[in-house]
Design an enzyme around this catalytic site. Structure first.
Site, short mmCIF file in Angstrom:
data_model
loop_
_atom_site.label_atom_id
_atom_site.label_comp_id
_atom_site.label_asym_id
_atom_site.label_seq_id
_atom_site.Cartn_x
_atom_site.Cartn_y
_atom_site.Cartn_z
N LYS A 116 0.80 -1.21 0.00
CA LYS A 116 0.00 0.00 0.00
C LYS A 116 0.84 1.27 0.00
CE LYS A 116 -3.91 -2.15 2.44
NZ LYS A 116 -3.32 -3.45 2.70
N GLU A 200 -2.50 6.27 8.39
CA GLU A 200 -3.23 7.23 7.57
C GLU A 200 -4.24 8.01 8.40
OE1 GLU A 200 -3.35 5.02 3.22
OE2 GLU A 200 -5.13 5.02 4.48
N HIS A 235 -13.88 -3.52 9.06
CA HIS A 235 -13.25 -3.20 7.77
C HIS A 235 -13.45 -4.30 6.73
CE1 HIS A 235 -11.43 0.10 9.94
NE2 HIS A 235 -10.91 -0.74 10.79
N ARG A 297 -6.87 -8.32 -8.71
CA ARG A 297 -7.55 -9.61 -8.85
C ARG A 297 -9.03 -9.36 -9.01
NH1 ARG A 297 -9.96 -9.76 -3.89
NH2 ARG A 297 -8.81 -8.88 -2.14
#
Length: 651
Positions: A116, A200, A235, A297
């Site tokens: 990421k 973040e 999440h 994917r």
């Protein structure tokens, strides 16, 4: 086009790929672990090869065995599905080195987007907006905590590898940062083999909107519109839909343009998803979305895109992998109607969504629903088992209708008609979420489920008439159409009136006593409780209560909720199991971390150990104050109900 492919996956995605391959005339090879020997995908494939023991690390994650199986069966290509090895660039290179084709992007593209932090730096260079945060290499606690302070709380700690909410923690208090970081790193290490994280800024009113992209080896790249995946817990996505509610053309144009730009930046080929976090505090705006990550994917929620576009994304994957150009240009891709998907899991919503196991003794899906199209992507069939080794998804139910309102109501109705017995499932929770006022109105944000969890997971109480129907079904008393002749039904006859049969069912820890009498009109009179003067509940042959009997149990269905009652063996006394002095495992799992010791005095709610199950960590806390007499050791694999902690007896 290929003549034969191997599917390096299991469950519903393997079944889904097999169905498209059959339609295209492509033979399929399934791989399976010892635990999946009789699984549905194994039964459906043209060939099947065992690749190892039940643990995924020794089977579905063993790339060498999978490649050997492909070569042994003369498969030309390997389709990875999603999860497992689908985003492993080393596996892609091994596949290609073996002379096989990987149905997916290049190893270079996977590497570019697989971490990421690196992906966000790449997107910044490509002009794609990214969430403010720290994406560097430093992993020391002091450094990351300092960066979190600079970003400003609340912050989100995220594993730099993988996805699915694993290795992710929301931190609102600086004092909680060290423990949250340690937990995220442990979970990331267990799930992805990489404990590194990034930090973040947490968007306060976030929506999760993603764009389906597709590229080919001829330089083409297109989008297939957006999906909204904001209905999440921990999440992890629960309900997905397409298009996103409240989406306007200006924001859609900006978001899809950014997604295609991201795909072109890495010369992407195959199916992929660009995920954005959106600030929905003022509606959907073209300047309020940021790149989160790219999934290189196929996604679990891809059916909603297929339903609104009429595109078979697996067929596109196979055609692109075979070297063909994309079947449609951007102008030829259109969307119509609305599609909603619900993920049906074996889990207990009333126990904070703990994963469940069990054999599916009874499994019934509706054939269709009114005014909408129903699609069911199931990875299991009746009598199959849900094991602790893999993700506990049973099926996905998807509904497509002209409007969002019709699609939601159609999906809720389909869930209410679904019957499952043998494992605890989330049917009732999904239905209540679909009919929640905020969800129905499109007031979505990723914290919706968390805010309303108590209401959404509250099951309807078992009504007396349903309990009576369950008693009748397990009583053994006669219920024929004509019992006026006492010799035609001996069980219903007595010298001075109807013969009463005593019956007991067990609801949780509570015994439900009842007396049953057959009546002359063929009905059964059920007296609940000990009050002989109480008015009986009459159960007739045409009683509408839905139920399923299975060994030692009966499950009663009411809407989308189900209640399972134990049916005691009349020839065997039930054994007492456990006591208040013992804390037992709520599910099968691995004791990952022990946080208390023998002879330690603990308080109610204090964390005692961390149990890892389904690749997620679950903290086990003390149910009351006490002194620890025994506690499980780290690294111990335990079964459901195994003793984890024994407390000293109170003096």
């Amino acid at each position: 086009m290929f003549e034969k492919i191997l599917i390096a996956n299991r469950g519903e995605i393997a079944v889904r790929i097999i169905r498209t391959a059959r339609r295209l005339g492509i033979a399929t090879v399934a791989v399976y672990s010892d635990a999946d020997r009789d699984a549905l995908h194994v039964r459906m494939a043209d060939q099947a090869v065992c690749i190892g023991p039940a643990p995924a690390s020794e089977s579905y994650l063993d790339g060498d065995r999978i490649i050997a199986a492909a070569l042994e069966t003369a498969a030309q290509a390997i389709h990875p599905g999603y999860g497992f090895l689908s985003e492993n660039p080393d596996f892609v290179e091994k596949v290609e080195d073996a002379g096989l084709i990987f149905v997916g992007p290049s190893s270079q593209a996977i590497r570019a987007m697989g971490l990421k932090d690196a992906a966000k730096r790449l997107m910044e260079k490509a002009g794609v907006p990214v969430v403010p945060g720290y994406h560097g290499d430093t992993q020391a606690l002091v450094a990351l905590a300092s960066k979190a302070n600079e970003i400003g709380y609340p912050v989100l700690i995220k594993a730099r590898a993988g996805g699915g909410g694993k290795g992710m923690r929301l931190v609102s208090d600086p004092d909680a940062f060290p423990d949250a970081l340690a937990a995220a790193q442990r979970e990331a290490k267990a799930a992805f083999g990489d404990e590194r994280v990034l930090v973040e800024k947490y968007i306060q009113t976030p929506r999760h909107i993603e764009v389906q992209v597709f590229g080919d080896s001829h330089g083409n790249a297109v989008h297939l519109f957006e999906r909204d995946c904001s209905a999440q817990r921990r999440h992890q996505k629960v309900i997905e839909e397409a298009p996103a509610p409240g989406m306007n053309e200006e924001t859609r144009a900006a978001m899809t343009e950014a997604a295609v730009k991201a795909a072109r930046a890495i010369s992407y080929s195959g199916a992929g998803t660009i995920e954005f976090i959106v600030d929905a505090s003022e509606g959907l705006r073209p300047d309020r979305f940021w790149f989160m990550e790219m999934n290189t994917r196929l996604q679990v929620e891809h059916p909603v895109t297929e339903m609104i576009t009429g595109v078979d994304l697996v067929e596109w994957q196979l055609r692109v992998a075979a070297g063909e150009p994309l079947p449609r240009t951007q102008d030829e891709i259109t969307a119509s109607g609305h599609a909603v998907e619900a993920r049906l899991y074996a889990e207990d919503a009333t126990r904070d969504f703990l994963p469940a196991t069990g054999t599916l003794h009874h499994l019934r899906f509706p054939d269709n629903i009114e005014a909408a199209r129903l699609r069911i992507d199931a990875g299991v069939a009746e009598k199959d088992a849900i094991t602790p080794f893999y993700d506990p998804m049973i099926a996905k139910l998807i509904v497509h209708a002209p409007t969002r309102e019709e699609a939601i109501e159609g999906l809720a109705g389909a869930l209410e008609k679904t019957e499952i017995a043998g494992s605890t499932v989330n049917l009732g929770f999904l239905t209540r979420l679909l009919r929640d006022d905020d969800f129905s109105a499109g007031r979505l944000e990723t914290g919706l489920i968390g805010r309303k969890q108590d209401v959404l997971t509250k099951t309807a109480p078992l009504k007396a008439r349903h309990l009576a129907a369950a008693i009748a079904a397990t009583s053994g008393a006669a219920s024929s159409e004509d019992t006026s002749d006492p010799f035609s039904t001996i069980s219903g006859y007595g010298h001075f009136g109807p013969l009463l049969h005593k019956r007991t069912l067990v609801n949780g820890e509570e015994a439900v006593e009842a007396r049953v009498a057959a009546q002359a009109d063929g009905a059964l009179a059920i007296h609940l409780g000990d009050d002989e003067a109480s008015r009986p509940i009459i159960v007739r042959r045409d009683d509408p209560t839905r139920f399923a009997s299975w060994p030692g149990h009966i499950t009663v269905f009411e809407g989308a909720d189900a209640l399972t009652l134990k049916v005691p063996d009349r020839l065997q006394a039930a054994e007492e199991s456990g006591s208040g002095d013992r804390l037992r495992a709520p599910m099968p799992g691995l004791v990952k971390l022990v946080r208390a010791s023998v002879n330690e005095t603990v308080q109610k709610g204090q964390p005692l150990l961390v149990l890892e199950a389904m690749k997620m960590e679950h903290t086990i806390t003390a149910p009351h104050d006490g002194v620890v007499a025994e506690i499980a050791t780290e690294g111990l694999q335990v079964n459901d109900g195994a003793m984890l902690v024994r407390f000293q007896e109170a003096e």
